[in-house]
Design an enzyme around this catalytic site. Sequence first.
Site, mmCIF file in Angstrom:
data_model
loop_
_atom_site.group_PDB
_atom_site.id
_atom_site.type_symbol
_atom_site.label_atom_id
_atom_site.label_comp_id
_atom_site.label_asym_id
_atom_site.label_seq_id
_atom_site.Cartn_x
_atom_site.Cartn_y
_atom_site.Cartn_z
ATOM 1 N N GLU A 164 1.125 -1.278 0.327
ATOM 2 C CA GLU A 164 0.262 0.388 -0.270
ATOM 3 C C GLU A 164 0.467 1.022 0.108
ATOM 4 O OE1 GLU A 164 -2.554 3.063 -0.062
ATOM 5 O OE2 GLU A 164 -1.618 2.373 2.194
ATOM 6 N N CYS A 196 4.871 -2.547 -8.693
ATOM 7 C CA CYS A 196 3.864 -1.746 -8.006
ATOM 8 C C CYS A 196 4.069 -0.971 -7.024
ATOM 9 C CB CYS A 196 3.310 -3.597 -7.430
ATOM 10 S SG CYS A 196 1.408 -2.420 -7.558
ATOM 11 N N ILE A 223 -2.010 -5.750 -9.626
ATOM 12 C CA ILE A 223 -3.035 -6.003 -8.550
ATOM 13 C C ILE A 223 -3.579 -4.272 -8.112
ATOM 14 C CG2 ILE A 223 -3.501 -6.921 -6.007
ATOM 15 C CD1 ILE A 223 -1.433 -9.066 -6.775
ATOM 16 N N HIS A 249 3.754 -7.364 -11.319
ATOM 17 C CA HIS A 249 4.474 -8.250 -9.584
ATOM 18 C C HIS A 249 5.393 -9.334 -10.523
ATOM 19 C CE1 HIS A 249 2.938 -6.840 -6.077
ATOM 20 N NE2 HIS A 249 2.034 -5.799 -6.630
ATOM 21 N N GLU A 301 7.284 -11.120 -9.135
ATOM 22 C CA GLU A 301 7.735 -11.880 -7.957
ATOM 23 C C GLU A 301 6.682 -13.119 -7.952
ATOM 24 O OE1 GLU A 301 5.634 -8.923 -5.777
ATOM 25 O OE2 GLU A 301 6.998 -8.945 -7.144
#
Length: 199
Positions: A53, A84, A143, A179, A181
């Site tokens: 966040e 992100c 995401i 992402h 990962e």
Amino acid sequence: MKIGVIAIQGAVSEHVDALRRALAERGVEAEVVEIKHKGIVPECSGIVIPGGESTTLCRLLAREGIGEEIKEAAARGVPVLGTCAGLIVLAKEGDRQVEKTGQELLGIMDTRVNRNAFGRQRDSFEAELDVVILDSPFTGVFIRAPGIISCGPGVRVLSRLEDMIIAAEQGNVLALAFHPELTDDLRIHQYFLNKVLSC
């Protein structure tokens, strides 16, 4: 050699695992450490800022003094990868939503970002991406993903999706809206390691 993953919030263990696997593939010995407080960043040859966040991440980086250390490291040429929320943190400028939340961006990359370019959590998706630095498509996991609205002349655009910049680099700094990962594809982590090993 030590590579640090900012571990105050976000997808930490996945990046640690991906980096360790990428190092093992190369037969390179290096320590991958989690950075939870001030004083570790200056010891690192590469730094990863994971997703999470962005408002919370920016606040904690400022409070812990880690943000300033990242800025100093990047200025010295230490490779930095932001994914992100990390893409937002690295930016010079944010959209109205970023300004409204008062996020203290690090300003390392000459980019302007849209905090929720691809919607909220429920709008998570995967897409096959053409990335300039890779020889075949990469599966991007998005995401609540941000995007880069615009960038300065020193920034190289690496990938776009729906006319939004989703991957870019500026010298030793690499920023991704997705992402890497969260996939088994280590090519982007290998690209980052190339930067680390060539320093």
